[in-house]
Design a protein around this motif. Structure first.
Motif, PDB file in Angstrom:
ATOM      1  N   TRP A   1      15.747   1.960   5.832  1.00  0.00           N
ATOM      2  CA  TRP A   1      15.850   0.755   6.675  1.00  0.00           C
ATOM      3  C   TRP A   1      14.458   0.289   6.575  1.00  0.00           C
ATOM      4  O   TRP A   1      13.521   0.945   6.580  1.00  0.00           O
ATOM      5  CB  TRP A   1      16.448   0.979   7.968  1.00  0.00           C
ATOM      6  CG  TRP A   1      15.657   1.966   8.691  1.00  0.00           C
ATOM      7  CD1 TRP A   1      14.776   1.835   9.579  1.00  0.00           C
ATOM      8  CD2 TRP A   1      16.143   3.299   8.946  1.00  0.00           C
ATOM      9  NE1 TRP A   1      14.525   3.114  10.340  1.00  0.00           N
ATOM     10  CE2 TRP A   1      15.465   3.953   9.857  1.00  0.00           C
ATOM     11  CE3 TRP A   1      17.404   3.863   8.637  1.00  0.00           C
ATOM     12  CZ2 TRP A   1      15.617   5.503   9.901  1.00  0.00           C
ATOM     13  CZ3 TRP A   1      17.498   5.610   8.523  1.00  0.00           C
ATOM     14  CH2 TRP A   1      16.578   6.052   9.437  1.00  0.00           C
ATOM     15  N   ASP A   2      14.498  -1.055   6.698  1.00  0.00           N
ATOM     16  CA  ASP A   2      13.298  -1.984   6.680  1.00  0.00           C
ATOM     17  C   ASP A   2      12.467  -1.276   8.012  1.00  0.00           C
ATOM     18  O   ASP A   2      12.899  -1.090   8.997  1.00  0.00           O
ATOM     19  CB  ASP A   2      13.581  -3.386   6.944  1.00  0.00           C
ATOM     20  CG  ASP A   2      12.573  -4.271   6.826  1.00  0.00           C
ATOM     21  OD1 ASP A   2      11.959  -4.502   7.741  1.00  0.00           O
ATOM     22  OD2 ASP A   2      12.260  -4.755   5.669  1.00  0.00           O
ATOM     23  N   GLU A   3      11.299  -1.600   7.976  1.00  0.00           N
ATOM     24  CA  GLU A   3      10.238  -1.127   8.985  1.00  0.00           C
ATOM     25  C   GLU A   3      10.401  -2.004  10.398  1.00  0.00           C
ATOM     26  O   GLU A   3       9.905  -1.582  11.562  1.00  0.00           O
ATOM     27  CB  GLU A   3       8.852  -1.334   8.695  1.00  0.00           C
ATOM     28  CG  GLU A   3       8.227  -2.679   8.254  1.00  0.00           C
ATOM     29  CD  GLU A   3       6.834  -2.612   7.680  1.00  0.00           C
ATOM     30  OE1 GLU A   3       6.338  -3.735   7.592  1.00  0.00           O
ATOM     31  OE2 GLU A   3       6.383  -1.496   7.611  1.00  0.00           O
ATOM     32  N   ARG A   4      11.084  -3.057  10.083  1.00  0.00           N
ATOM     33  CA  ARG A   4      11.375  -4.044  11.326  1.00  0.00           C
ATOM     34  C   ARG A   4      12.481  -3.367  12.179  1.00  0.00           C
ATOM     35  O   ARG A   4      12.821  -3.877  13.452  1.00  0.00           O
ATOM     36  CB  ARG A   4      11.575  -5.591  11.059  1.00  0.00           C
ATOM     37  CG  ARG A   4      10.473  -6.244  10.467  1.00  0.00           C
ATOM     38  CD  ARG A   4      10.755  -7.517   9.656  1.00  0.00           C
ATOM     39  NE  ARG A   4      11.284  -7.230   8.537  1.00  0.00           N
ATOM     40  CZ  ARG A   4      11.452  -8.240   7.507  1.00  0.00           C
ATOM     41  NH1 ARG A   4      11.051  -9.367   7.765  1.00  0.00           N
ATOM     42  NH2 ARG A   4      11.879  -8.045   6.085  1.00  0.00           N
ATOM     43  N   TYR A   5      13.169  -2.506  11.634  1.00  0.00           N
ATOM     44  CA  TYR A   5      14.303  -1.764  12.639  1.00  0.00           C
ATOM     45  C   TYR A   5      13.519  -0.733  13.391  1.00  0.00           C
ATOM     46  O   TYR A   5      12.676  -0.026  12.980  1.00  0.00           O
ATOM     47  CB  TYR A   5      15.445  -1.128  11.901  1.00  0.00           C
ATOM     48  CG  TYR A   5      16.309  -2.176  11.028  1.00  0.00           C
ATOM     49  CD1 TYR A   5      17.205  -2.942  11.744  1.00  0.00           C
ATOM     50  CD2 TYR A   5      16.016  -2.488   9.753  1.00  0.00           C
ATOM     51  CE1 TYR A   5      17.978  -3.875  11.023  1.00  0.00           C
ATOM     52  CE2 TYR A   5      16.820  -3.437   8.995  1.00  0.00           C
ATOM     53  CZ  TYR A   5      17.769  -3.960   9.861  1.00  0.00           C
ATOM     54  OH  TYR A   5      18.703  -5.081   9.174  1.00  0.00           O
ATOM     55  N   ASP A   6      14.214  -0.423  14.706  1.00  0.00           N
ATOM     56  CA  ASP A   6      13.954   0.712  15.553  1.00  0.00           C
ATOM     57  C   ASP A   6      14.908   1.582  15.349  1.00  0.00           C
ATOM     58  O   ASP A   6      16.012   1.068  15.833  1.00  0.00           O
ATOM     59  CB  ASP A   6      13.652   0.348  16.834  1.00  0.00           C
ATOM     60  CG  ASP A   6      12.320  -0.787  17.096  1.00  0.00           C
ATOM     61  OD1 ASP A   6      11.291  -0.556  16.331  1.00  0.00           O
ATOM     62  OD2 ASP A   6      12.526  -1.465  18.002  1.00  0.00           O
TER      63      ASP A   6
ATOM     64  N   ALA B   1      17.154  -4.451  15.468  1.00  0.00           N
ATOM     65  CA  ALA B   1      15.945  -5.271  15.413  1.00  0.00           C
ATOM     66  C   ALA B   1      16.069  -6.757  15.803  1.00  0.00           C
ATOM     67  O   ALA B   1      17.013  -7.201  15.996  1.00  0.00           O
ATOM     68  CB  ALA B   1      15.982  -5.371  13.717  1.00  0.00           C
TER      69      ALA B   1
ATOM     70  N   GLN C   1      16.375  -8.652  25.628  1.00  0.00           N
ATOM     71  CA  GLN C   1      15.575  -8.990  24.602  1.00  0.00           C
ATOM     72  C   GLN C   1      14.600 -10.656  25.130  1.00  0.00           C
ATOM     73  O   GLN C   1      13.442 -10.270  25.396  1.00  0.00           O
ATOM     74  CB  GLN C   1      15.965  -9.427  23.466  1.00  0.00           C
ATOM     75  CG  GLN C   1      14.910  -9.908  22.361  1.00  0.00           C
ATOM     76  CD  GLN C   1      14.025  -8.842  22.142  1.00  0.00           C
ATOM     77  OE1 GLN C   1      14.116  -7.647  22.083  1.00  0.00           O
ATOM     78  NE2 GLN C   1      12.786  -9.447  21.378  1.00  0.00           N
TER      79      GLN C   1
ATOM     80  N   TYR D   1      15.913 -10.500  16.121  1.00  0.00           N
ATOM     81  CA  TYR D   1      16.038 -11.622  15.117  1.00  0.00           C
ATOM     82  C   TYR D   1      16.101 -12.682  15.551  1.00  0.00           C
ATOM     83  O   TYR D   1      17.064 -13.392  16.392  1.00  0.00           O
ATOM     84  CB  TYR D   1      17.346 -11.407  14.180  1.00  0.00           C
ATOM     85  CG  TYR D   1      17.363 -12.224  13.108  1.00  0.00           C
ATOM     86  CD1 TYR D   1      16.605 -12.030  11.888  1.00  0.00           C
ATOM     87  CD2 TYR D   1      18.313 -13.310  13.100  1.00  0.00           C
ATOM     88  CE1 TYR D   1      16.764 -12.964  10.855  1.00  0.00           C
ATOM     89  CE2 TYR D   1      18.373 -14.215  11.934  1.00  0.00           C
ATOM     90  CZ  TYR D   1      17.413 -14.113  10.641  1.00  0.00           C
ATOM     91  OH  TYR D   1      17.498 -14.750   9.571  1.00  0.00           O
TER      92      TYR D   1
ATOM     93  N   TYR E   1      17.706  -7.784   7.681  1.00  0.00           N
ATOM     94  CA  TYR E   1      16.699  -7.003   6.580  1.00  0.00           C
ATOM     95  C   TYR E   1      17.303  -5.962   6.175  1.00  0.00           C
ATOM     96  O   TYR E   1      18.384  -5.445   6.647  1.00  0.00           O
ATOM     97  CB  TYR E   1      15.450  -6.474   7.988  1.00  0.00           C
ATOM     98  CG  TYR E   1      14.931  -7.369   8.949  1.00  0.00           C
ATOM     99  CD1 TYR E   1      14.507  -8.704   8.307  1.00  0.00           C
ATOM    100  CD2 TYR E   1      14.977  -7.172  10.165  1.00  0.00           C
ATOM    101  CE1 TYR E   1      14.010  -9.673   9.204  1.00  0.00           C
ATOM    102  CE2 TYR E   1      14.784  -8.012  11.080  1.00  0.00           C
ATOM    103  CZ  TYR E   1      14.432  -9.333  10.460  1.00  0.00           C
ATOM    104  OH  TYR E   1      13.753 -10.340  11.588  1.00  0.00           O
TER     105      TYR E   1
ATOM    106  N   GLN F   1       5.540 -10.698  22.326  1.00  0.00           N
ATOM    107  CA  GLN F   1       4.490  -9.955  21.666  1.00  0.00           C
ATOM    108  C   GLN F   1       3.236 -10.804  21.099  1.00  0.00           C
ATOM    109  O   GLN F   1       3.430 -11.826  20.608  1.00  0.00           O
ATOM    110  CB  GLN F   1       4.943  -9.211  20.366  1.00  0.00           C
ATOM    111  CG  GLN F   1       6.265  -8.149  20.950  1.00  0.00           C
ATOM    112  CD  GLN F   1       5.735  -7.034  21.596  1.00  0.00           C
ATOM    113  OE1 GLN F   1       4.501  -6.673  21.634  1.00  0.00           O
ATOM    114  NE2 GLN F   1       6.429  -6.754  22.603  1.00  0.00           N
TER     115      GLN F   1
ATOM    116  N   HIS G   1      12.066   2.450  24.805  1.00  0.00           N
ATOM    117  CA  HIS G   1      12.790   1.519  24.219  1.00  0.00           C
ATOM    118  C   HIS G   1      13.722   0.573  25.165  1.00  0.00           C
ATOM    119  O   HIS G   1      14.368   1.363  25.874  1.00  0.00           O
ATOM    120  CB  HIS G   1      13.338   1.752  22.891  1.00  0.00           C
ATOM    121  CG  HIS G   1      13.835   0.669  21.956  1.00  0.00           C
ATOM    122  ND1 HIS G   1      14.895  -0.086  22.225  1.00  0.00           N
ATOM    123  CD2 HIS G   1      13.181   0.336  20.903  1.00  0.00           C
ATOM    124  CE1 HIS G   1      14.879  -1.121  21.225  1.00  0.00           C
ATOM    125  NE2 HIS G   1      14.008  -0.795  20.399  1.00  0.00           N
TER     126      HIS G   1
END
Length: 869
Positions: A799-804, A824, A863, A826, A747, A869, A770
């Motif tokens: 950075w894209d919102e999909r990253y923490d 993130a 993960q 993936y 991303y 989710q 996290h």
């Protein structure tokens, strides 16, 4: 020629003799290093011309230099800060002595060509600077300051180096070199970007004034230096971009130099020479194009007498500045006028008379010019003078054979009167004479005993413990000097028909023939009788189980026997207490095993290996640093490793590693019990990536491995199928951003030059729950204690919102930085970008860094255990 301690007499051999040709590879050859100029300890700039000029052109340039008495000193903080175009212009074009004073040796930088870091990086960059000076014609100096990494504040630099200590070193070099003009690369007010840059810029005015003040630093005056006032101090202003250059050119208060001028003697412009010089900074990736056309440099007045049009306005650069030098001036001017490239030996009578006249004068310039005149005599006569050792590695108490050779390739009559060898061994005086016939090699052999008390031939700046962030150099004559004195030096005294004695100095060196590269030369070194080292650089004990420690021994002397033992931290145990060994021949190696057990709780410390040879203790190894663009370097690191008992859990056991610029992270990961495979370009393109629990790209891998970009789709598929891809930082490219760490990201993210330079900066957790902070190791602020040099660099700015964003920290007075560790999911796997400096922390044995990096490696496995989710 009979010699005290010599074996055999003088031999005369024609160069056409087959026997001479057969032995050329080992015993003969020119070893042309700079002459030592007495107490000045300066390298004659004429020696540097050998990289750019040769033969008649070199002699012609040298004759111009002999008639020029001017000097310029440039001040900077690091290797690569110098303006090589300005140095080349003044050294090659104006024939003045131009030197660069770098406050540090670049120890805190990153290495594009190998795994060396810290002091070893300083060794490489010292030699890169000397290689650069051989091309651009300059000389090189250093202070005792150590580059501790990027700094945003000059106050931090002054705190860590010691402001007075740095000032003292700068003043010492100024008083020794005695420049007419001083040029600082960084402004004396405001910022130079890097805090270390700014610190040197801020001290430039004080150093300029203090060097001239007899009341400042009086200890230097007691050591033989004298106050020196340069004519002026200027700042070489910034003009990297076209708009800035145009603005500088429009200012009437600027002095301008065009380094793009073409020099027919060089066959290129000074800027082109400068590009070759700068490209020697290979460990920093400083390859530079050869600019054509005008290359202006601009200078702003800071202190001293302002110049109208030229930095040397109002400065007499002729022999008139030396009292009583009229005869020398006349002889050298005539030599320059009479010189004909086809018949260089015709000016030898003028040069030898000039040398004789110089011996009657007393002035600091005289010592410099005596060395240059001797070099001119050598070139005009085609002299070849050499001192070749029978090996490069001499041990204390051993005998060393030296072949002394001299060759006169002119008809000018010269006699080899005597030779004196000085250094670690006592000198030998040869007391007979031999006439040097035309093109006939004269040789003699000498055997010297290396004293039992001789120490490894390590540079002074590496031989003693550091003091804060400065080297502990005790000998004041070595402060500023770029490298150590030769272990042994031979002075050849040649006499003219009139009885004038001409001393030519040569380091005793070793030469050999490489079948692929031809004749090669390396410095003579004193090495310990037995070298001792550890197989590992650091050891991490994830549990309390004992582990095997491997100690490597290498015989350098032959027939050595003794015992080796380990000194361990309190609470640690080692078995056996000692191990006896016997080695029979030089080069023989043996690995000794010990069992080391840590205590139950967390503990860190150092383990030291010591060899006892009948009461003589040795605790150092031999580390050879070899890169094609610099001479072979040898250092003697202490046989010690950092050990740490720290609870570390790792779920990922099979790791693929894509090596970038070079680091020691793979070896560090093996300390956790992981199996690490270094992925070559072919393997990255073809192996089944699913066999790896995690794949890690090394620092600057995208900068140095174009195949990594080609493997992007394979790596994305690897993550989709459940793998963890961890991308460490890359430098920003000059064009585009594809190679800056974002090319492998699934991303969008935006790279930057943001960094956190304070290694003690507080780290907080925006998402404390996290999984990356909790499994398999629970991370706490304690894991960020005892870090070295920095937190990290090249953080992402967006950075894209999909990253923490997992971690947050900042330097004092700056906003929080969150882009240093991005996570993130993936597919079934995980992508992680990290700008934190694991490549420094893991080899340094920082326990918390191992715990955090173990979580990064285990991220994909963790993960898969999380609820959907």
């Amino acid at each position: 020629m009979n010699s005290k301690g010599a074996h055999g007499g003088l031999r005369l051999q024609s160069l056409q003799d087959d026997a001479s040709a057969a032995t050329l590879g080992k015993r003969l050859g020119g070893y042309l290093f700079g002459l030592l100029l007495g107490s000045l300890l300066l390298l004659a700039p004429l020696q540097a011309q050998q990289e750019t000029l040769g033969g008649s052109a070199q002699l012609q340039a040298l004759l111009e230099r002999l008639n020029t008495l001017g000097s310029l000193l440039m001040l900077g903080a690091h290797p690569d800060d110098e303006n090589t175009a300005v140095i080349a212009y003044f050294a090659r074009g104006r024939y003045v002595r131009a030197a660069y004073l770098s406050a540090t040796r670049g120890e805190g930088g990153q290495n594009l060509i190998g795994p060396e870091q810290g002091p070893l990086m300083g060794v490489i960059r010292t030699q890169e600077l000397l290689a650069a000076r051989r091309i651009d014609g300059g000389e090189q100096f250093f202070t005792r300051a150590i580059d501790f990494g990027y700094s945003k504040s000059p106050h931090e630099a002054f705190e860590r180096w010691g402001r007075q200590r740095l000032l003292s070193d700068m003043v010492r070099v100024i008083r020794r070199f005695r420049p007419d003009v001083i040029v600082t690369r960084f402004p004396h007010q405001g910022s130079g970007g890097h805090g270390q840059h700014t610190a040197v810029g801020h001290l430039s005015v004080e150093a300029f004034e203090a060097a001239a003040d007899p009341g400042r630093l009086p200890d230097q005056l007691q050591q033989g230096l004298e106050p020196w006032r340069a004519k002026r101090l200027y700042w070489n202003t910034y003009s990297f971009r076209r708009q800035r250059a145009e603005a500088e050119a429009a200012r009437r208060d600027r002095v301008k130099v065009d380094a793009g001028q073409y020099d027919p003697l060089l066959g290129r412009s000074y800027a082109e020479v400068a590009a070759e010089s700068r490209s020697m900074h290979r460990s920093q990736g400083m390859g530079t194009p050869r600019r054509k056309g005008a290359v202006p440099a601009f200078f702003a007045h800071i202190a001293g007498d302002p110049a109208e049009n030229d930095l040397f306005d109002g400065i007499d650069t002729s022999w008139r500045r030396v009292p009583g030098a009229e005869k020398v001036a006349r002889l050298l001017a005539q030599a320059r006028s009479d010189y004909r490239p086809a018949n260089p030996e015709a000016i030898l009578p003028l040069l030898t008379k000039a040398y004789a006249a110089l011996r009657e004068l007393n002035d600091p310039w005289v010592e410099v010019k005596k060395g240059e005149v001797l070099e001119a005599i050598q070139l005009a006569a085609g002299l070849w003078i050499d001192a070749a050792a029978d090996r490069w590695d001499a041990t204390p108490g051993s005998d060393l054979g030296i072949t002394l050779s001299a060759l006169n390739r002119s008809r000018f009559p010269l006699t080899w009167a005597r030779t004196r060898i000085t250094g670690v061994a006592r000198h030998t005086e040869s007391d007979a004479e031999a006439k040097l016939g035309y093109n006939v090699v004269a040789t003699t052999t000498v055997t010297l005993r290396i004293p039992d008390f001789a120490l490894p031939s390590q540079p002074e700046w590496l031989a003693r413990p550091v003091q804060g962030d400065s080297y502990g150099i005790h000998d004041p004559t070595m402060i500023g000097r770029p490298q150590a004195r030769p272990v042994l030096e031979a002075t050849f005294y040649l006499q003219t028909a009139e009885g004038l004695e001409l001393p030519f100095r040569r380091p005793v060196a070793y030469r050999w023939v490489d079948r692929a590269r031809g004749e090669r030369t390396r410095a003579l070194e004193i090495v310990p009788p037995v070298a001792v080292s550890f197989a590992e650089k650091t050891m991490i004990f994830p549990d309390a189980d004992p582990r095997t420690v491997l100690v490597r021994l290498q015989d350098n002397a032959g027939e050595t026997a003794g015992k080796v033992k380990l000194d361990v931290p309190e609470g640690w145990t080692v078995k056996p207490a000692s191990v006896e060994f016997a080695l029979k021949r030089p080069g023989q190696q043996r690995t000794v095993r010990f069992s080391l057990a840590p205590p139950e709780g967390d503990s860190t410390g150092e383990v030291v290996a010591r060899v006892d040879l009948n009461g003589k203790l040795i605790s150092s190894g031999v580390r050879i640093i070899e890169h094609s663009h610099i001479p072979i370097q040898v250092v003697y690191p202490q046989a010690r490793i950092r050990v740490a008992r720290a609870e570390v859990k790792l779920l990922a056991k099979k790791i693929g590693y894509v090596m970038g610029a070079g680091d020691n992270v793979p070896q560090a990961l093996e300390q956790l019990g992981a199996s690490v495979t270094l992925l070559s370009p072919d393997e990255l393109a073809s192996v089944d990536l699913k066999t790896f629990d995690a794949i890690v790209t090394g620092v600057r891998a995208l900068n140095t491995r174009p195949d990594l970009l080609a493997a992007r789709e394979r790596l994305l598929a690897y993550m989709e199928q459940g793998g963890a891809l961890i991308v460490q930082y890359n430098t920003l490219p000059r064009r585009g951003a594809a190679a800056a760490g974002v090319a492998l990201a699934p991303y969008p993210m935006t790279p930057s030059r943001n960094r956190v330079s304070r290694e003690e900066a507080a780290v907080t957790f925006p998402h404390p729950d996290h999984p990356l902070l909790n499994a398999p190791n629970r991370i706490s602020p304690r894991d960020f204690e005892d870090w070295v040099q920095e937190r990290g660099l090249y953080f992402m700015s967006e950075w894209d919102e999909r990253y923490d964003a997992i971690l947050q920290c900042n330097d004092p007075g700056e906003p929080p930085q969150l882009g240093g560790l991005l996570y993130a999911p993936y597919g079934q796997g995980v992508f992680i970008y990290t700008g934190y400096s694991w490549f420094r922390q893991l080899p340094a044995g920082v326990p918390g860094a191992y715990r955090i990096f173990a979580n990064l490696l285990s991220a994909a496995r963790v993960q898969r255990t999380l609820p959907t989710q």
